[in-house]
Design an enzyme around this catalytic site. Structure first.
Site, short mmCIF file in Angstrom:
data_model
loop_
_atom_site.label_atom_id
_atom_site.label_comp_id
_atom_site.label_asym_id
_atom_site.label_seq_id
_atom_site.Cartn_x
_atom_site.Cartn_y
_atom_site.Cartn_z
N ASP A 7 59.52 66.14 48.63
CA ASP A 7 58.75 66.89 47.65
C ASP A 7 59.51 66.74 46.32
O ASP A 7 60.69 66.38 46.31
CB ASP A 7 58.70 68.37 48.07
CG ASP A 7 58.20 69.26 46.96
OD1 ASP A 7 57.16 68.92 46.37
OD2 ASP A 7 58.87 70.27 46.66
N ASP A 9 58.89 69.00 42.86
CA ASP A 9 59.18 70.24 42.13
C ASP A 9 59.89 71.26 43.02
O ASP A 9 59.40 71.63 44.08
CB ASP A 9 57.88 70.85 41.59
CG ASP A 9 57.32 70.01 40.45
OD1 ASP A 9 58.09 69.65 39.56
OD2 ASP A 9 56.11 69.71 40.47
#
Ligand code: XBP
Ligand code: MG
Length: 247
Positions: A7, A9
């Protein structure tokens, strides 16, 4: 394990607290709006993934929002401005990688484990961040990259992870994901992928049931290695489970 899927953010860097939130507030100011999001308010808004979606969600609850017919255009304008401000912030080095991220990426590359990205952030934001952290040839380090524009439904929908698996030509059990949030965990698990959590600042106390492990970051309490990903190799944070009762 053939691939480690990241991922972006909150996982690769604290981009929400150090990048998106201040950039949203600067965008409000630049367009002459009195709105300012506090850290507490933003933390609650993070269950809505996608910057434009987050803006529309916030407007729906505001007495001083424009009429519904005008909101999409305003959200698009604010989002464009926010992303430009975010990219400027990243380019001037205001956002560092979280501990252990670059080390573990290097370890994967040395071991022949593919790297991939599954994010709901815009492609331009991913470009700005990785160009800064890994250099202009960053894209060559990743076997697959899927961003917000690539999936019709954003996390917690598993679509972006399914897309990455498809591009890698892998089955879910051949990959492992690293996330920082409950919605990210739900997306990875929804695609059948095992997922470890390095909780970001907004999710330090969140519930991560279903995660392979939960830790503060990839260096604490000890460096997380490629081998350790599937062994747990971690200390759980958050409430301890109740002791088993004895008859
Ligand atoms: C986090 C998000 C993103 C960012 C901003 O996604 O919800 O929407 O807040 O990105 P992830 P945009 O952790 O999966 O990367 O403003 O470009 O939508
Ligand atoms: Mg995240």
């Amino acid at each position: 394990m053939r691939a480690l899927i990241w991922d972006v953010d909150g996982t690769v860097a604290e981009t929400e607290a150090e990048g998106h939130l201040p950039a949203f507030n600067e965008a409000f100011a630049a367009l002459g709006l009195p709105w300012r999001w506090s850290a507490g308010h933003y933390g609650r808004l993070l269950h809505v993934t996608g910057g434009r979606e987050r803006l529309l969600h916030d407007m729906a609850a505001r007495a001083d929002a424009p009429p519904p017919a005008e909101r999409a255009a305003l959200a698009a304008e604010l989002h464009k401005r926010k992303n430009a401000l975010y990219a400027e912030r990243v380019a001037r080095g205001a956002i560092a990688a979280r501990p252990g991220v670059l080390r573990l990426m290097d370890e994967c590359t040395r071991a022949g484990v593919m790297l991939a990205i599954a994010t709901t952030t815009s492609a331009n934001n991913a470009e700005a961040l990785f160009a800064r952290l890994l250099g202009p040839a960053w894209r060559g380090r990743f076997a697959a990259v899927a961003c917000g524009e690539d999936a019709a439904a954003k996390k917690p929908d598993p679509l972006v992870y399914r897309l990455v698996l498809q591009r890698l030509d892998l089955m879910p059990d051949e990959a492992f994901a690293i996330e920082d949030s409950p919605v990210g965990l739900a997306a990875a698990r929804g695609a059948g992928i095992e997922c470890g959590i390095t909780a970001s600042v907004f999710f330090a106390d969140a519930c991560f049931d279903g995660a392979a492990w939960v830790r503060a970051d990839l260096e604490t309490p000890a460096p997380m290695t490629l081998h350790g990903l599937r062994q747990g190799g971690s200390v759980k944070i958050g409430p301890s489970p109740a002791p088993a009762s004895r008859p």
